[in-house]
Scaffold this active site. Structure first.
Site, PDB file in Angstrom:
ATOM      1  CG  HIS A 156       2.365   5.129  -7.129  1.00  0.00           C
ATOM      2  ND1 HIS A 156       2.036   4.618  -8.360  1.00  0.00           N
ATOM      3  CD2 HIS A 156       1.508   6.164  -6.911  1.00  0.00           C
ATOM      4  CE1 HIS A 156       1.019   5.303  -8.866  1.00  0.00           C
ATOM      5  NE2 HIS A 156       0.679   6.245  -7.999  1.00  0.00           N
ATOM      6  CE  LYS A 160      -0.855   2.820  -5.845  1.00  0.00           C
ATOM      7  NZ  LYS A 160      -2.015   3.283  -5.058  1.00  0.00           N
TER       8      LYS A 160
END
EC number: 1.17.1.8
Length: 267
Positions: A156, A160
């Site tokens: 990600h 995040k």
């Protein structure tokens, strides 16, 4: 029949996507957009905030007032906000779709308690493709059993804050349940140093955080002489937003209970 939808966390990255997704969905109407009290975006036009043009709907900061006009609330905020969101929906009897990840055991228990009074959908990922990936991961685990080593790799964007991702954990849980294993006992999160030979009963997790990666998940089944990789890659967050709106339209008017995206899709 039109589903009246409210969004909390409207000024966030996903909140703005949700505003756009509601506007694009047939049979859905955005009736409220809420952000935290003190936010610089309170009072802004929700459509202009999302980049889709003026809607004539101002972003507010009173969640319970917003729920009075809504059939269902979509929540993509932070774990620490979940308790207040659940209580507000229980007070007003409003259906709920939760996309917040990183919830702790106490928050999950509160979610289950709320499901005794209101219908809610809780899923680690609202992408149709990811939910098909969950089903494929289950089928592969059932077919391959204990004959393979299983690893879950996820990537990600650098912003995040939780790891592994909720989707990676859901994939691991699905595989563990299929194989009759306790994920809390068999999960291995990263490896370092002299780890010794791999235990085939474990399920490994590896996490990547870099750049602007929207989301990638791979379940690897590695055996003797061959391996299978089931991979989902998201290139745009709109797939998550559209799925959450679909879930909102599905859950409005349902009986109280805790549902997931597999229920929404009939998988």
């Amino acid at each position: 029949m039109t589903t009246r939808i409210a969004i909390v966390g409207a000024a966030g990255r996903m909140g703005r996507m949700l505003i756009e997704a509601v506007g694009e969905a047939d049979g859905a109407e955005l009736v409220a957009a809420v952000d935290r009290p003190g936010s610089d975006f309170v009072g802004a036009d929700a459509g202009e905030l999302a980049g889709i043009g003026r809607l004539g709907l101002a972003v507010g900061d009173d969640l319970e007032a917003a729920l009075a006009a809504a059939d269902v609330l979509i929540d993509f905020t932070l774990p620490e906000a979940t308790g207040g969101v659940l209580q507000a929906c229980r007070t007003t009897g409003t259906a709920l779709v939760i996309g917040t990840t990183g919830l702790g055991e106490a928050q999950l228990a509160a979610l289950d308690a709320a499901a005794g009074e209101i219908p809610l959908v809780f899923a680690p990922n609202y992408s149709t493709g990811v939910n098909l990936t969950l089903k494929l991961a289950e089928l592969a685990a059932r077919a391959l059993g204990d004959s393979v080593d299983i690893e879950i790799i996820e990537a990600h964007h650098r912003h995040k804050v939780d790891a592994p991702s909720g989707t990676a954990l859901a994939l691991g849980q699905r595989v563990a349940d299929t194989l009759g294993r306790d994920l809390k006992q068999c999960a291995v999160y990263g490896r370092e140093g002299r780890t010794g030979e791999r235990d085939r009963q474990t399920i490994g997790f590896e996490t990547i955080r870099a750049g602007d990666i929207v989301g990638e998940h791979t379940v690897l089944y590695a055996g003797a002489g061959e391996r299978i990789e089931i991979t989902h890659r998201a290139s745009n967050r709109m797939t998550f937003a559209a799925g959450a709106v679909r879930a909102a339209q599905w859950v409005a008017g349902r009986e109280p209970g805790r549902y997931d995206m597999q229920d929404v899709l009939g998988l």
